[in-house]
Design a protein around this motif. Structure first.
Motif, mmCIF file in Angstrom:
data_model
loop_
_atom_site.group_PDB
_atom_site.id
_atom_site.type_symbol
_atom_site.label_atom_id
_atom_site.label_comp_id
_atom_site.label_asym_id
_atom_site.label_seq_id
_atom_site.Cartn_x
_atom_site.Cartn_y
_atom_site.Cartn_z
ATOM 1 N N UNK A 1 5.159 -1.159 11.621
ATOM 2 C CA UNK A 1 4.957 0.248 11.997
ATOM 3 C C UNK A 1 5.387 1.175 10.855
ATOM 4 N N UNK A 2 6.538 0.892 10.259
ATOM 5 C CA UNK A 2 7.029 1.719 9.152
ATOM 6 C C UNK A 2 6.042 1.689 7.980
ATOM 7 N N UNK A 3 5.586 0.485 7.620
ATOM 8 C CA UNK A 3 4.632 0.368 6.517
ATOM 9 C C UNK A 3 3.319 1.078 6.813
ATOM 10 N N UNK A 4 2.845 0.961 8.056
ATOM 11 C CA UNK A 4 1.597 1.620 8.427
ATOM 12 C C UNK A 4 1.707 3.139 8.396
ATOM 13 N N UNK A 5 2.799 3.654 8.933
ATOM 14 C CA UNK A 5 2.991 5.106 8.921
ATOM 15 C C UNK A 5 3.157 5.634 7.497
ATOM 16 N N UNK A 6 3.911 4.907 6.678
ATOM 17 C CA UNK A 6 4.116 5.343 5.288
ATOM 18 C C UNK A 6 2.805 5.333 4.512
ATOM 19 N N UNK A 7 1.990 4.301 4.750
ATOM 20 C CA UNK A 7 0.686 4.243 4.075
ATOM 21 C C UNK A 7 -0.202 5.395 4.528
ATOM 22 N N UNK A 8 -0.227 5.634 5.816
ATOM 23 C CA UNK A 8 -1.062 6.719 6.351
ATOM 24 C C UNK A 8 -0.630 8.089 5.811
ATOM 25 N N UNK A 9 0.686 8.232 5.606
ATOM 26 C CA UNK A 9 1.201 9.529 5.186
ATOM 27 C C UNK A 9 1.104 9.751 3.673
ATOM 28 N N UNK A 10 1.403 8.693 2.869
ATOM 29 C CA UNK A 10 1.562 8.922 1.429
ATOM 30 C C UNK A 10 0.548 8.219 0.536
ATOM 31 N N UNK A 11 -0.307 7.346 1.068
ATOM 32 C CA UNK A 11 -1.247 6.637 0.187
ATOM 33 C C UNK A 11 -2.218 7.640 -0.446
ATOM 34 N N UNK A 12 -2.407 7.509 -1.781
ATOM 35 C CA UNK A 12 -3.312 8.401 -2.504
ATOM 36 C C UNK A 12 -4.507 7.616 -3.020
ATOM 37 N N UNK A 13 -5.713 8.201 -2.889
ATOM 38 C CA UNK A 13 -6.946 7.519 -3.252
ATOM 39 C C UNK A 13 -7.387 7.833 -4.676
ATOM 40 N N UNK A 14 -6.760 8.788 -5.332
ATOM 41 C CA UNK A 14 -7.121 9.108 -6.707
ATOM 42 C C UNK A 14 -5.861 9.498 -7.469
ATOM 43 N N UNK A 15 -5.852 9.308 -8.788
ATOM 44 C CA UNK A 15 -4.633 9.598 -9.555
ATOM 45 C C UNK A 15 -4.302 11.079 -9.545
ATOM 46 N N UNK A 16 -3.015 11.348 -9.689
ATOM 47 C CA UNK A 16 -2.561 12.730 -9.754
ATOM 48 C C UNK A 16 -2.688 13.217 -11.193
ATOM 49 N N UNK A 17 -3.509 14.203 -11.401
ATOM 50 C CA UNK A 17 -3.756 14.728 -12.768
ATOM 51 C C UNK A 17 -2.806 15.853 -13.103
ATOM 52 N N UNK B 1 0.835 -1.207 0.000
ATOM 53 C CA UNK B 1 0.000 0.000 0.000
ATOM 54 C C UNK B 1 0.872 1.261 0.000
ATOM 55 N N UNK B 2 1.986 1.211 0.740
ATOM 56 C CA UNK B 2 2.886 2.367 0.749
ATOM 57 C C UNK B 2 3.556 2.566 -0.606
ATOM 58 N N UNK B 3 3.890 1.470 -1.286
ATOM 59 C CA UNK B 3 4.595 1.560 -2.572
ATOM 60 C C UNK B 3 3.722 2.140 -3.677
ATOM 61 N N UNK B 4 2.400 2.122 -3.503
ATOM 62 C CA UNK B 4 1.540 2.702 -4.535
ATOM 63 C C UNK B 4 1.778 4.201 -4.685
ATOM 64 N N UNK B 5 2.332 4.822 -3.650
ATOM 65 C CA UNK B 5 2.637 6.252 -3.749
ATOM 66 C C UNK B 5 3.740 6.516 -4.760
ATOM 67 N N UNK B 6 4.592 5.514 -5.008
ATOM 68 C CA UNK B 6 5.691 5.651 -5.971
ATOM 69 C C UNK B 6 5.321 5.113 -7.342
ATOM 70 N N UNK B 7 4.082 4.627 -7.491
ATOM 71 C CA UNK B 7 3.676 3.952 -8.725
ATOM 72 C C UNK B 7 2.512 4.703 -9.360
#
Length: 255
Positions: free
Chosen positions: A239-255, A148-154
């Motif tokens: 903990x690292x994965x949870x914090x990274x997901x909470x901080x950087x996970x995006x619910x919609x694409x960046x236009x 889930x955290x890696x989706x921020x880089x994808x």
């Protein structure tokens, strides 16, 4: 969440490549270890335990992590995640429902590997079943959260192969599955032990055959203390994965 999990399961079943990988992984691991005593020797002296360890590690790293990244990015590009947030499910339920089918397939792969190992190899009673369960449950949580955290880089599904490659390759090479970490330079060994897949492998070895990281064989009571560093490492990655997901996970694409 159950309805979301069922719909994701249908989509996963329609993915021909995912189905082939899900079916081929346990079988290829068994056949590979049967034909390679050297590889079995690296993984552990108990060949049946080696099969279960190899399939569990590869399932969590290659199957759960990669497929969840691509699934979440695809749903984000299609605005499915954004629409789901307007409904009743909470954010946690949306993520858990998306991850559920992938996790179910990975656990089925591990169960199938254990069955195959029981049929084709000599399988001894696990030294500490609690450590086996802890390795699978904590390992699953870690790789789901890393996905889930890696989706921020994808940004797109097409780029998932590039963005996930470091997490797919490096932890697997330095997991101890293919190279004995003790034979590597001290710094490389230390890095390997801190990566998220190595403690999963160490806990499985310890729980299944009682083999510690320094090659000793221990019983149930003796397996508890050597398990502490691996459990703490997995909790830290959770903990690292949870914090990274909470901080950087995006619910919609960046236009």
């Amino acid at each position: 969440m159950a309805a979301l999990g069922r719909s994701e399961g249908v989509l996963l079943r329609r993915n021909g490549l995912a189905v082939v990988i899900a079916l081929a992984l346990p079988v290829s691991a068994v056949l590979g270890l049967r034909s390679s005593p050297e590889l079995a020797g690296v993984i552990g002296s108990d060949t049946g335990a080696a099969v279960v360890t190899a399939v569990a590690a590869v399932s969590l790293n290659l199957f759960v992590y990669y497929h969840l990244v691509t699934a979440l990015v695809a749903r984000r590009e299609e605005l499915v995640l954004k629409r789901l947030r307007t409904g009743e499910p909470s954010d946690l339920e949306i993520l858990a429902g998306t991850a559920a089918p992938v996790v179910a397939v990975a656990w089925a792969q591990i169960a199938l590997a254990a069955l195959a190992a029981a049929i084709w190899f000599d399988v001894t009673r696990p030294v500490n079943l609690l450590l086996v369960v802890a390795a699978i449950v904590l390992g699953t949580a870690v790789f789901v959260l890393l996905a889930t955290a890696s989706t921020a880089l994808t940004p797109t599904v097409e780029l998932a192969q590039a963005t996930t490659t470091p997490m797919l390759v490096i932890p697997l090479i330095l997991s101890g599955l293919y190279l004995p970490l003790a034979d590597l330079p001290r710094t490389v060994e230390l890095v390997g032990r801190l990566l998220p897949l190595t403690p999963v492998v160490d806990l499985l070895r310890l729980g299944l055959s009682g083999t510690t990281t320094d090659g000793r064989t221990v019983d149930f009571a003796g397996s508890l203390a050597p398990a502490v560093p691996s459990v703490l490492t997995l909790l830290a990655w959770t903990v690292v994965g949870g914090l990274a997901t909470r901080r950087w996970f995006r619910w919609e694409p960046r236009r």
